[in-house]
Design an enzyme around this catalytic site. Structure first.
Site, mmCIF file in Angstrom:
data_model
loop_
_atom_site.group_PDB
_atom_site.id
_atom_site.type_symbol
_atom_site.label_atom_id
_atom_site.label_comp_id
_atom_site.label_asym_id
_atom_site.label_seq_id
_atom_site.Cartn_x
_atom_site.Cartn_y
_atom_site.Cartn_z
ATOM 1 N N CYS A 2 30.336 34.278 50.967
ATOM 2 C CA CYS A 2 29.704 34.630 52.235
ATOM 3 C C CYS A 2 30.633 35.544 53.027
ATOM 4 C CB CYS A 2 29.370 33.437 53.116
ATOM 5 S SG CYS A 2 28.246 32.273 52.367
ATOM 6 N N ARG A 27 31.136 39.534 48.649
ATOM 7 C CA ARG A 27 31.379 38.107 48.869
ATOM 8 C C ARG A 27 30.131 37.257 48.667
ATOM 9 N NH1 ARG A 27 36.236 37.599 51.989
ATOM 10 N NH2 ARG A 27 35.673 35.460 52.440
ATOM 11 N N TRP A 74 26.261 33.609 49.988
ATOM 12 C CA TRP A 74 26.332 33.099 48.620
ATOM 13 C C TRP A 74 26.011 31.621 48.765
ATOM 14 C CZ3 TRP A 74 28.873 29.338 45.843
ATOM 15 C CH2 TRP A 74 28.795 29.456 44.443
ATOM 16 N N ASN A 98 30.951 30.986 56.986
ATOM 17 C CA ASN A 98 31.455 31.099 55.617
ATOM 18 C C ASN A 98 32.250 29.824 55.356
ATOM 19 O OD1 ASN A 98 32.768 31.821 53.225
ATOM 20 N ND2 ASN A 98 34.364 32.949 54.319
ATOM 21 N N GLY A 99 31.905 29.095 54.315
ATOM 22 C CA GLY A 99 32.624 27.857 54.003
ATOM 23 C C GLY A 99 31.660 26.718 53.743
ATOM 24 N N GLU A 478 39.574 36.403 28.101
ATOM 25 C CA GLU A 478 39.147 37.345 29.139
ATOM 26 C C GLU A 478 37.913 38.134 28.673
ATOM 27 O OE1 GLU A 478 39.506 37.766 32.129
ATOM 28 O OE2 GLU A 478 39.154 39.855 32.611
ATOM 29 N N LYS A 482 34.297 38.244 30.579
ATOM 30 C CA LYS A 482 33.679 39.502 31.033
ATOM 31 C C LYS A 482 32.246 39.605 30.525
ATOM 32 C CE LYS A 482 35.771 40.674 33.667
ATOM 33 N NZ LYS A 482 37.091 40.231 34.081
ATOM 34 N N GLU A 485 29.875 36.995 32.350
ATOM 35 C CA GLU A 485 29.526 37.242 33.744
ATOM 36 C C GLU A 485 28.693 38.507 33.922
ATOM 37 O OE1 GLU A 485 33.861 38.904 35.379
ATOM 38 O OE2 GLU A 485 32.586 37.782 36.729
ATOM 39 N N HIS A 501 38.072 23.978 13.197
ATOM 40 C CA HIS A 501 37.999 22.645 13.812
ATOM 41 C C HIS A 501 36.690 22.433 14.568
ATOM 42 C CE1 HIS A 501 42.088 22.007 12.532
ATOM 43 N NE2 HIS A 501 42.364 23.231 12.987
ATOM 44 N N LYS A 600 32.525 37.989 44.686
ATOM 45 C CA LYS A 600 33.870 38.493 44.373
ATOM 46 C C LYS A 600 34.963 37.526 44.816
ATOM 47 C CE LYS A 600 36.756 41.780 43.182
ATOM 48 N NZ LYS A 600 36.958 41.883 41.737
HETATM 49 O O1 M6R Z 1 40.437 36.763 43.770
HETATM 50 P P1 M6R Z 1 40.898 35.979 42.588
HETATM 51 O O2 M6R Z 1 41.685 36.776 41.632
HETATM 52 O O3 M6R Z 1 41.628 34.714 42.979
HETATM 53 O O4 M6R Z 1 39.574 35.525 41.841
HETATM 54 C C1 M6R Z 1 39.626 34.633 40.785
HETATM 55 C C2 M6R Z 1 38.312 34.628 40.015
HETATM 56 O O5 M6R Z 1 37.276 34.211 40.841
HETATM 57 C C3 M6R Z 1 37.974 35.999 39.435
HETATM 58 O O6 M6R Z 1 38.998 36.494 38.642
HETATM 59 C C4 M6R Z 1 36.682 35.918 38.589
HETATM 60 O O7 M6R Z 1 36.903 35.135 37.475
HETATM 61 C C5 M6R Z 1 36.214 37.326 38.217
HETATM 62 N N1 M6R Z 1 34.869 37.539 38.660
HETATM 63 C C6 M6R Z 1 36.219 37.581 36.751
HETATM 64 O O8 M6R Z 1 35.854 38.885 36.459
#
Ligand code: M6R
Length: 605
Positions: A2, A27, A74, A98-99, A478, A482, A485, A501, A600
């Protein structure tokens, strides 16, 4: 999660609120809203979906008013529809939040018993009701103070009042809030980036405090409602790279910036004439460190995992990488001789921040590796190491990951040489190899077309796996994150040795599998695991620096990365896995910069 904004001015504020909300959309983007005060009445306009929808509503039904608040959501409590969108208003007040208010159910019942009714399913609406109730018998300051005292959980708030036609209130506990100073106007925003086009003079509200913005001044109050002074910072306009330019989306821009990101970062930290890494004032002298603990979430956690391998490779130190949401609650034996490193692009991730706070409470030595220098993690860490990546807007983290890797690698080498765990010859060689990385990244970036071709294989895939061993394993994790998401395809990152396993059971005819197999000391083992996948019908995309043709007839596609020192292959393996996720998402028509259900900056637990 948010984004909130508030403005009091000597001119109409709705256009400025909308443009700040667009900057805050990273956000949250499932609903948006605005409230302004016009002729002593609160006018609330809100909708589900993006800020563009809200802008259309305002175009049909313009809002004047020289003070107001805005929100991008959000969803946490209640589905993302128009009713649950913020602001939440009564006749007397309007609130953006926000929160998460953790005691909202209790408060709801208390105020229902008093005869109040609720329109939405949100936790936020209790704040609106409480303010409305307290206003009946209190002046403004006491009304705010009493409301905040009853709230449990985290919040950043923006509030306007029907009967106070010259002010906007901001408050925070747990969630960030910046205050901006203009000429005859003042602002609040979830971050300084949202306010950057309006001002470069910023303060940050401290936890538990609140502020009252008038157009000509800002008053700050602590949690005991005592007036306090606040330092004003000047933001630099350098690095104002938050525009898409000719790129289709922010993600492709940010992927393509990665050669520059590493170069800039290396230049900032490396004194080339002396071949020294400028990381001074480590909170614990390198020789005295007992153990290193790295903590982060999502992509930042994968950076931590990568650093764990590097620290093991080059130092004699014990090291652990932890997911922040686990670390904060685990009964870990915290030791004052350990160094605690927190990695976060935003510097505001709630779990990472809480993990840092846990360490601060125990008087431990902390280091924050962040992109946003004004962030809470930066402000609360003993030592801050910026990654110098510039604003990252795409929700999927790309250039911040590369920046984090760069700083973590430099930090590893600095600790290794200070502890004399590596010789100066080895150190010089490793630095030299690192200095070549930006060019090798550039070379890899130019091979995007190869990945574009293979992306088609993944569109209809039920699922996929990313396999790697040793230093390639964090990049496999990673890669899977990617793809998940961005393209909503199920993907798992696995240590290739784990396949037998259990996960091998998933492999069926035609399943695409990505194998990260640079020619390092794990190469032969990885190739055996790859053969096992191929034997069961898996269609392998192999990413390697091996130029031989040996495997060619068995694998579906081979992506060639340039040769470098095997400890830093990870920088180059990262590029194709980012491109792959990007192109699959593009082919599936997914929203690249704003994937569904995500935001984000994850400022709630
Ligand atoms: O702002 P931050 O680096 O602490 O965020 C951590 C994760 O939320 C962030 O890396 C998230 O996993 C990304 N969307 C991945 O691409």
């Amino acid at each position: 999660m948010c984004g909130i904004v508030g403005i009091v001015s000597n001119k109409s504020v709705s256009a400025s609120i909308i443009s700040a909300l667009k900057k805050l959309e990273y956000r949250g983007y499932d609903s948006a809203g605005i409230s302004t005060l016009i002729n002593g009445q609160i006018k609330e306009q809100k909708c589900s979906g993006r800020v563009d929808n809200l802008e259309k509503i305002l175009f049909q039904n313009p809002s004047s008013g020289d003070l107001g608040i805005g929100h991008v959501r959000w969803a946490t409590h209640g589905v993302p529809n128009q009713v649950n969108a913020h602001p939440h208003s009564s006749e007397a007040v309007s609130v953006v939040h926000n929160g998460i208010i953790e005691n909202s159910d209790t408060l709801r019942n208390e105020y229902k018993d008093k005869g109040y009714s609720f329109k939405s399913q949100t936790d936020t609406e209790v704040i609106t009701i409480m303010l409305t109730d307290f206003l009946k018998q209190n002046d403004l300051i006491n009304c705010i103070h009493k409301t905040l005292k009853k709230l449990e959980g985290s919040f950043a708030l923006g509030i306007i009042f029907k009967d106070y036609n010259n002010l906007v209130v901001g408050a925070r506990r747990g969630s960030p809030l910046a205050v901006g100073y203009g000429h005859n106007e003042n602002f609040i925003g979830s971050d300084s980036y949202a306010l950057k086009s309006m001002t470069n003079k910023i303060s940050y509200l401290d936890d538990g405090n609140f502020c009252i913005l008038y157009k000509e001044k800002v008053e700050f109050y602590n949690s005991d409602k005592k007036k306090i002074n606040k330092e004003i910072f000047e933001l630099s306009y350098e690095d104002n790279t938050a525009e898409k330019g000719d790129y289709r989306d922010f993600m492709s821009k940010e992927i393509n910036e990665q050669s520059y990101t590493t170069k800039k970062c290396i230049n900032e930290y490396l004194n080339t004439s002396k071949n020294e890494i400028n990381i001074l004032n480590l909170p614990l002298e390198a020789k005295k460190i007992r153990k290193i603990r790295l903590i982060g979430c999502g992509t930042a956690y994968h950076s931590c995992l990568m650093a764990k391998y590097w620290i093991e490779e080059f130092t004699s130190l014990d090291v652990d990488a932890d997911i922040a949401s686990e670390f904060r609650y685990r009964r870990i034996k915290l030791d004052p001789n350990d160094l605690y490193i927190f990695v976060s692009q935003s510097g505001e991730t709630a779990d990472t921040l809480a993990a840092l706070e846990k360490c601060k409470k125990n008087n431990l030595k902390t280091c924050g590796i962040v992109n946003v220098l004004e962030s809470s993690i930066a402000r609360n860490s003993d030592l801050v190491l910026p990654i110098h990546a510039g604003p990252e807007i795409g929700v999927a983290s790309t250039k911040a990951f590369i920046g984090q890797l760069t700083v973590l690698y430099l930090l590893t080498l600095k600790i290794a040489i200070d502890r004399k765990d590596i010789s100066s010859e080895e150190y010089s060689k490793l630095i030299l190899d690192l200095r070549n990385i930006p060019d090798l990244i550039e070379e890899t970036l130019n091979k995007q077309k190869d990945i574009q071709e293979i992306a088609r294989d993944f569109i209809k895939a039920k699922g996929t796996m990313y396999l790697g061993r040793g230093l390639s394993f964090p990049i496999a994790m990673e890669g899977a994150l990617k793809l998940k998401e961005l393209s909503y395809i199920h993907a798992e990152g696995y240590a290739a040795g784990e396949m037998k396993h259990g996960p091998l059971a998933l492999i069926e005819d035609g399943m695409p599998v990505i194998v990260l197999a640079p020619k390092d000391r794990f190469y032969e083992k990885t190739i055996s695991n790859m053969q096992e996948v191929i034997a069961r019908g898996g269609k392998v995309l192999m990413i390697t620096d091996d130029t031989s043709e040996t495997m060619s007839e068995n694998i579906r596609f081979k992506f060639q990365i340039p040769k470098t020192n095997s400890s830093i292959n990870s920088f180059l393996l990262t590029i194709p896995i980012q491109f792959l996720a990007y192109h699959v998402a593009l082919l599936k028509n997914c929203d690249i910069d704003k994937p569904r259900n995500l935001a984000k900056s994850v400022t709630v637990e």
